[in-house]
Structures are given as C-alpha cells and as structure tokens.
Design a protein around this motif. Sequence first.
Motif, PDB file in Angstrom:
ATOM      1  N   GLU A 101      30.647  40.015  39.928  1.00  0.00           N
ATOM      2  CA  GLU A 101      32.088  39.711  39.693  1.00  0.00           C
ATOM      3  C   GLU A 101      32.861  39.017  40.851  1.00  0.00           C
ATOM      4  OE1 GLU A 101      32.716  44.382  38.609  1.00  0.00           O
ATOM      5  OE2 GLU A 101      34.097  42.915  37.251  1.00  0.00           O
ATOM      6  N   ALA A 102      33.602  38.114  40.599  1.00  0.00           N
ATOM      7  CA  ALA A 102      34.184  37.329  41.589  1.00  0.00           C
ATOM      8  C   ALA A 102      35.795  37.347  41.189  1.00  0.00           C
ATOM      9  CB  ALA A 102      33.696  35.988  41.475  1.00  0.00           C
ATOM     10  N   GLU A 103      36.663  37.211  42.369  1.00  0.00           N
ATOM     11  CA  GLU A 103      38.004  37.226  42.200  1.00  0.00           C
ATOM     12  C   GLU A 103      38.653  36.295  43.128  1.00  0.00           C
ATOM     13  OE1 GLU A 103      38.869  39.374  39.719  1.00  0.00           O
ATOM     14  OE2 GLU A 103      40.684  38.544  39.667  1.00  0.00           O
ATOM     15  N   ALA A 104      39.540  35.323  42.589  1.00  0.00           N
ATOM     16  CA  ALA A 104      39.877  34.274  43.598  1.00  0.00           C
ATOM     17  C   ALA A 104      41.475  34.156  43.571  1.00  0.00           C
ATOM     18  CB  ALA A 104      39.285  32.992  43.174  1.00  0.00           C
ATOM     19  N   ALA A 105      41.928  34.021  44.916  1.00  0.00           N
ATOM     20  CA  ALA A 105      43.301  33.791  44.872  1.00  0.00           C
ATOM     21  C   ALA A 105      43.894  32.621  44.678  1.00  0.00           C
ATOM     22  CB  ALA A 105      43.833  34.166  46.486  1.00  0.00           C
ATOM     23  N   PHE A 106      44.808  32.713  43.709  1.00  0.00           N
ATOM     24  CA  PHE A 106      45.638  31.273  43.549  1.00  0.00           C
ATOM     25  C   PHE A 106      44.791  30.524  42.388  1.00  0.00           C
ATOM     26  CE2 PHE A 106      46.653  32.194  47.929  1.00  0.00           C
ATOM     27  CZ  PHE A 106      47.866  32.732  47.926  1.00  0.00           C
ATOM     28  N   TYR A 107      43.841  31.119  41.799  1.00  0.00           N
ATOM     29  CA  TYR A 107      43.031  30.455  40.968  1.00  0.00           C
ATOM     30  C   TYR A 107      43.876  30.486  39.463  1.00  0.00           C
ATOM     31  CZ  TYR A 107      38.527  29.168  43.251  1.00  0.00           C
ATOM     32  OH  TYR A 107      37.536  28.567  44.026  1.00  0.00           O
TER      33      TYR A 107
ATOM     34  N   LEU B  28      41.123  39.462  51.764  1.00  0.00           N
ATOM     35  CA  LEU B  28      40.256  38.356  51.814  1.00  0.00           C
ATOM     36  C   LEU B  28      40.444  37.076  51.008  1.00  0.00           C
ATOM     37  CD1 LEU B  28      37.193  41.175  52.032  1.00  0.00           C
ATOM     38  CD2 LEU B  28      38.097  39.683  53.842  1.00  0.00           C
ATOM     39  N   GLU B  29      41.181  37.117  50.243  1.00  0.00           N
ATOM     40  CA  GLU B  29      41.396  36.151  49.192  1.00  0.00           C
ATOM     41  C   GLU B  29      40.344  35.883  48.088  1.00  0.00           C
ATOM     42  OE1 GLU B  29      43.378  32.567  50.558  1.00  0.00           O
ATOM     43  OE2 GLU B  29      44.747  33.662  51.988  1.00  0.00           O
ATOM     44  N   ASN B  30      39.228  35.293  48.621  1.00  0.00           N
ATOM     45  CA  ASN B  30      38.224  35.096  47.520  1.00  0.00           C
ATOM     46  C   ASN B  30      37.260  35.763  47.939  1.00  0.00           C
ATOM     47  OD1 ASN B  30      39.778  32.964  46.833  1.00  0.00           O
ATOM     48  ND2 ASN B  30      38.698  31.407  47.563  1.00  0.00           N
TER      49      ASN B  30
ATOM     50  N   GLY C 182      32.649  30.003  50.455  1.00  0.00           N
ATOM     51  CA  GLY C 182      33.712  30.802  51.370  1.00  0.00           C
ATOM     52  C   GLY C 182      34.174  32.028  50.863  1.00  0.00           C
ATOM     53  N   PHE C 183      33.318  32.670  49.771  1.00  0.00           N
ATOM     54  CA  PHE C 183      33.763  33.900  49.318  1.00  0.00           C
ATOM     55  C   PHE C 183      33.077  35.019  50.156  1.00  0.00           C
ATOM     56  CE2 PHE C 183      35.396  33.488  44.778  1.00  0.00           C
ATOM     57  CZ  PHE C 183      35.771  31.992  44.891  1.00  0.00           C
TER      58      PHE C 183
END
Length: 427
Positions: A221-227, A193-195, A146-147
């Motif tokens: 590269e990935a960036e994830a909200a609240f991780y 977009l969060e993730n 779901g990214f």
Amino acid sequence: MHISEAEKESEGKAVEIRGWVHRKRGSGGILFIVVRDSTGIIQAAVKKDKVDAKSWEDAQKATIESSITLSGTIKADKRAPTGFEIDANKFSTMHVSEPFPITEYQSAELLLDKRHLWIRSQRMNQILKVRSIVFRYLRDFYEQKGFWEVTPPLITKAGGEGGADMFGFDYFGEKAYLTQTSQLYLEALVPSLENVYSLVPSFRAEKSRTIKHLAEYWHLEAEAAFYSNEENMKLQEDMISYLCQRLAKEQEALLEKLGVDKKTLGVVKGPFKKITYSDALDYLNKHGEKKEWLDDIGTEDERILTEKEDKPIFIYKWPAKIKAFYMRADPDDPEFALCSDMEAPHGHGEIIGASERIWNLKELEERMKLFKIDPKNYYWYLDLKRYGSIPHSGFGMGTERVIKWMLNLEHIRDAIPFPRMMNRLEP
Ligand code: 4AD
Ligand code: MG
C-alpha cells in the motif's frame, strides 16, 4: 559450494556440495544421484570402484530427500539432466530420509496437506524466488521514488474498509481485529513523512473459495501527499511497468523455468488503457452480460473485459455509492468517486484498488453517516482532517494477485508459501 557455482567451474575441477537427494537410479556398481540445493539440481555418478567403502554404503542407503554431502570432479555431460555431472569420489549422508510422502502425480489436496514438504519442489522453489525478487524490486522502486517504508499495526480496533469480513478476537478483554488494510495508518503517516508505503499482510475473512482470494495476503500500500487521483494512477502504472520491465530484463532464465516467456512481461509498459465504469458496463452488456447501473464488476466481468488485453487496464469514474467511505467525490461531478481499479490482463482480475482521499472533515463525517460507520472508532482518523489536512491519494495492491498474473498461475495459493484460505489453516 552451491550447485550453481559448481557448474561454473571448469572441467575436471574438484567440487564439494551439500544438498538433498532429488532422484536416484542405477544398479550394480553405479548410482546416478540427482542432488538438489537452493540453486538447482545436478547429477552425480557414484561408482563402487571409485569411492571408499563407507561412501558406497552411504550412497546405497541414501533415499529420496536424504541430506547429503558429496565431492568429486565436475564435467559437462549431455546425457545429464542439466548438462553437467559430478564424478563422485566421496559421498556421505547427514540424515537418511524416511520414505518421502510426495511422489509424482499427487492430488492438489495432498500437496496442500504436505505443503511444508512440497515447498522443496523445483516449481515452488522457483516461484518463491520470483516472490522474493518482486518484493525487492518493489522496495527498489519506492526507494528511487523517495517514499519511506513504514510499518503499520496489524492489530486494530476497527476496519479500514468499513469493517465487513474481518477476523475478530479478544484483546485483553476488548474486541480487536486483524487489519484488512493499512491505508488509514498510512494516511496518518503522510503529514509526518509525506510519501509512504508498506508491505505487510492484510486479512480478509471473506467466505469465498475462489482462485484469487486468500484470508491472509501481502498488501503493498502506498499513500502520497498532494497527489491527485491522476498522479496516483500514473504512480501505479510506473510501478507495474517497472516491475515487469525489470523482471523481463534480469530474470529471463528463472521465468523460462516457470514456463513464462519474458516477452509477455516485456510488453507491459505504460500508458495503460483507461475506461470508465460506465463504458465497462456498456462493453459487458454488448458481450452477453446483463449489467445495471451500480452493479459491481465481478470475476466473470473482469474476464470479459481483459481477456484480449496484454497489459493491465484501469477502470475509473465509479459511482461513489458503491465505493468505500473514504474516497473523495469528484467536485465537478459528485455522483462519482475519484478512484480507480487496476485489472490484470487475461482475466486474472483486480490487482489494485485506489483513490484520492476525502480531506475535508465535514465531507468525511457525512460519508461515514451514510455508510453507518461509528465515528467513535475512527476518532484519530477524523483528527487527521482537523490538523493541517492536505489533499492526498493512495492505493493497495495484492502482491499474490500480481504474481499469479505475471507467472500465469492457476491458483493464488501458489504465490505464497503457506496459504491461508477458508478451508486451510495448516501447515
Ligand atoms: O480493493 P481493496 O479491498 O482496497 C483496499 O483495501 C484499500 N484500502 C487499499 C488502499 O487504497 N490502500 O484491496 C486492495 C487489493 C485488491 O485490489 C487486491 O489486489 C488485493 O488487495 N486483495 C486481495 N488479495 C488476495 N486475497 C484477498 N482476499 C484480497 N482482497 C483484496
Ligand atoms: Mg477493491
């Protein structure tokens, strides 16, 4: 049709293929011409008394790498290189190649000068297929998670890793740089977009001529909200496991052609070993190195740490002092950053750099001051900590490093069609 399709036809069936002359031998009234297309190679037998005069003339003229069309009937033949042969009844050249400048046993340097031609080789063709498949699997993985895929700018005003080793150029009278990481832009996209993830090039002007450095590489590269950093490490582990498992399951034949036993990828499943920076130094010092606190972990150290491993390992709990300005310090132990590096097995080196990000404005301002980074160039990045800041984590992975490891390539340059290195700008 493609060669791969022709081989699936039943014995005696009529086939027509287009491609390039891979090898050629024969004399008198018969020529054996191995033809290549994107899917593979197949041998064709062209016999003087079985084809018309024009076909025979074209077949005789056809040099290595000439582009050709041929039709005939397919049959199994144990003596042919792939076990199949086409009995030709028509042959024509589209273009008769000049003498091909690459023959067997060429120096690595010549193959790089002739890279635009060398990428036609069976080996490069197969590696490029793996590269394409790896990109596809990565996108599949993030779709399942779901990214959102995002596209950050590659032209930037300042560096995301502090600004060392960047390619600078004139941008309408202003100094600009090619991006060294898309991380900060991904962070800006998180509150929308969060993730998110991106798969675009990063550029490094590192003056290092090594087997694992490119000046232009494709950076996942990935960036994830609240991780948290823990969750971040789990995501990386899941991604690498997914990639290896799926390759082993679905690409056995292609891997085999490249001399890779699918088992070596099949064993790559989480959980991966996790060692602290401090444990890594102890291990190195017990194995002949002389490492001191705050020393970086170099190529030789990476080899010592991973030579006996079959799976990647994490090195975490690094002193904040020797890590990037944006990494969050552990609130319970502020000397250390909440970060990790992933090291590929068998000495292939670092494949991922990761961390939880600072999300408190004051903390970030202090870190930037400590690193002597001009906040003016990062006004928008600082804004992110002013308007609805949230905890988040992310990482960057060099796709060519991962391909180098998975295919056990000697040099990173073969994981990309047109490598850009310190001493290489052409073709
Ligand atoms: O460790 P690095 O420098 O970390 C970053 O750029 C972070 N901003 C990433 C993030 O958190 N979003 O680079 C990340 C990875 C390395 O682990 C390595 O795999 C690869 O990028 N890499 C290179 N690959 C090929 N050639 C080079 N010169 C590379 N430099 C880094
Ligand atoms: Mg790194």
